[in-house]
Design a protein around this motif. Sequence first.
Motif, short mmCIF file in Angstrom:
data_model
loop_
_atom_site.label_atom_id
_atom_site.label_comp_id
_atom_site.label_asym_id
_atom_site.label_seq_id
_atom_site.Cartn_x
_atom_site.Cartn_y
_atom_site.Cartn_z
N GLN A 49 0.84 -1.20 0.00
CA GLN A 49 0.00 0.00 0.00
C GLN A 49 0.87 1.25 0.00
N GLY A 50 1.95 1.23 0.81
CA GLY A 50 2.83 2.37 0.87
C GLY A 50 3.44 2.67 -0.49
N SER A 51 3.81 1.62 -1.19
CA SER A 51 4.40 1.80 -2.51
C SER A 51 3.37 2.31 -3.51
N ALA A 52 2.17 1.71 -3.46
CA ALA A 52 1.11 2.15 -4.37
C ALA A 52 0.74 3.61 -4.13
N ALA A 53 0.75 4.02 -2.86
CA ALA A 53 0.37 5.40 -2.53
C ALA A 53 1.38 6.41 -3.06
N LEU A 54 2.58 5.95 -3.42
CA LEU A 54 3.57 6.85 -4.01
C LEU A 54 3.50 6.87 -5.53
N GLY A 55 2.53 6.15 -6.08
CA GLY A 55 2.38 6.15 -7.53
C GLY A 55 3.19 5.07 -8.22
N ALA A 56 3.59 4.03 -7.48
CA ALA A 56 4.30 2.92 -8.11
C ALA A 56 3.29 1.95 -8.71
N ASN A 57 3.63 1.36 -9.85
CA ASN A 57 2.73 0.35 -10.39
C ASN A 57 3.10 -1.00 -9.76
N ARG A 58 2.33 -2.03 -10.13
CA ARG A 58 2.48 -3.30 -9.45
C ARG A 58 3.85 -3.93 -9.69
N GLN A 103 6.70 -2.35 -10.35
CA GLN A 103 7.71 -1.62 -9.57
C GLN A 103 7.65 -2.03 -8.10
N THR A 104 6.42 -2.11 -7.59
CA THR A 104 6.26 -2.52 -6.19
C THR A 104 6.86 -3.90 -5.97
N MET A 140 -7.05 3.99 -3.24
CA MET A 140 -6.38 2.90 -2.55
C MET A 140 -7.32 1.71 -2.39
N ILE A 169 -2.73 5.11 -10.90
CA ILE A 169 -1.34 5.41 -10.53
C ILE A 169 -1.07 6.91 -10.63
N ARG A 179 -2.70 8.59 -7.64
CA ARG A 179 -1.98 8.43 -6.37
C ARG A 179 -0.69 9.24 -6.33
N PHE A 193 -0.03 6.38 6.32
CA PHE A 193 -0.88 5.36 6.93
C PHE A 193 -0.83 5.40 8.45
N ASN A 248 5.02 2.74 7.76
CA ASN A 248 5.39 1.60 6.91
C ASN A 248 6.58 1.91 6.02
N PHE A 259 9.91 1.37 3.89
CA PHE A 259 10.40 0.20 3.17
C PHE A 259 11.67 -0.30 3.85
N TYR A 291 12.73 6.59 -3.57
CA TYR A 291 11.91 5.58 -4.25
C TYR A 291 10.78 6.19 -5.09
N VAL A 308 10.40 5.75 -9.15
CA VAL A 308 9.37 4.94 -9.82
C VAL A 308 8.47 5.81 -10.69
N ASN A 309 8.39 7.09 -10.37
CA ASN A 309 7.57 7.96 -11.19
C ASN A 309 8.32 8.54 -12.37
N ARG A 313 8.63 10.92 2.49
CA ARG A 313 8.56 10.08 1.29
C ARG A 313 7.40 10.51 0.40
#
Lengths: 305, 276
Positions: free
Chosen positions: A190-199, A201-202, B69, B97, B100, B107, B111, B113, B123, B127-128, B175
């Motif tokens: 969830q943390g990764s998705a909330a930063l705009g990462a796709n599946r 990348q996560t 989400m 995506i 978000r 959260f 959490n 990484f 990160y 990724v963006n 982050r």
Amino acid sequence: MTTTAFRGQLEGRPRPAEAAVRLLFRVAAAATVVITIGIVLALVIPSIGFFAEVPIVEFLFGTRWAPRFADASFGVLPLVTATLWTTLIALLFAVPLGLGAAVLLSEYAHWRVRKVLKPVLEVLAGIPTVVYGYFAVQFIQATVLKDWLQLQTGSFSVLAAGFVMGVMIIPTIASISEDALSAVPNALRQGSAALGANRMQTTLRVIFPAAISGIVAAVILGVSRAVGETMIVALAAGQQARLVAGPLEAGQTMTAFIAQAALGDSVVGSLEYDTLFAVGLLLFIITLAVNFVSISIVRRVRKAY
Amino acid sequence: MVIHTAVRTGASLPDRPYGQLECEHVDVYYGSFRAVTDVSLPFGIHEVTALIGPSGCGKSTLLRSLNRMNDLIDGARVDGRVTFMGEDIYGKRVDAIEVRRRIGMVFQKPNPFPKSIYDNIAYGPRVNGMRVDDMGDLVEEALTKAALWDEVKDKLKQSALGLSGGQQQRLCIARTIAVKPDVILMDEPCSALDPIATAKIEDLMHELRDEYTIVIVTHNMQQAARVADRTAFFTAQVDETSGDRTGVLVEFGKTAQIFENPQDQRTEDYISGRFG
């Protein structure tokens, strides 16, 4: 308040069930240690007899393995090359496919799909290896490699044996790494998705590194199974001990030699009989070394962050 | 009970918020269960909006529907419209995506990484595919904004898991800031923290309000009073015939008004401690 009436109240009472259970666990723990030591001794003692007659350097670096010939020669390298080839070929297929299946099941598949696919995958692990062996000889070697692909190869090859062995260990690698991936907390996804990462990348940048120790454990187990696998290689890789230089060649692996030599036509106590244990000991040491190296790699990777 | 309300009230706060993010008749379902019913609510640009209410009133569920989400949960579905800058974020051609990246989330439980502090921040931009001249500067900027830089500047290469809970939560905020979102959603961000760490995060929210639109879910009414410009009070409504529970919005207004002069009896009961 009188203290005499209370005296002794805090003293322990005997708890026989507790003691019995503790004894049971001790016996169980001790048994595994004793059995392991026993196996090592059973390998080491006959090997001592062997190495008294054959110099260890000749054994490790000799390139001709002919323990039954009149001009006997005990260079183990031919067996080692065959084992290396079959193992590497097996891993080449099993690691990408196994990890791919694990990622699909853990990160992409709907839970309904996972509920069906995972047991199916695990059925593969339940097929007897002799069946795999015949599949390798009859279908992969004779039909696929020779008839369909028209490759220059004989009746046996380390490629056919290695490939089928790879298929055999896919479920091991997939199932254990799937467990490792699934054990990564959802909070990280969830943390990764909330930063705009796709599946993807996560999965590759967060989940995979977080599960790395479990994944390495899965691969180690795969390696151990491939190195120790006997039936497939005995049937499909051939029984001729020779240095293997390419995937289409035949060759006898360490395990295949042990199986052949143990079939009963060598006299107990003879040098030929002792070779069995020398090769077995080497196999044991190789597997142990693979384990140690992998564990230290995992430690280093985990220290990195 | 006396509750001190936010510093920024009255003249500087417009009567009606300019909703950068807005809910229009939103229902959220989990399978056939309707967790939230008919919520219409604007989240003012560069304001802090608090969602308060008893457990099970759907406030966290609503929050998670604001940046999709909920998409990650099997069977979750949103009816109605959630708009960001006028665009429906559940529109057919909208990519969750992209949503978000502009609407970040912090959260309940920190959490981070299992990576270094530096890599945790880097990160998101990586990724963006953000074009970053100097990642080191970006990391420093994000950590500074999250009031964490001084505490971690000498150990950026160390694991984020070695930080305290409060530091981890500020790292998660840093982050989020690093991808330069417009909105930050916070789901009870202090519930796992001690009072000192909580105070730091609350101070931080005051700072961040100048640049970001913030929506915070909290169980702590004093916290809502301290940090929020506006407050929305939710409750769980029980259907008398079927017995189904669902979350509804009771009252929305400036925080001072909600706490000092609630218009709905249920709000008054809740904030005066007679319920929940």
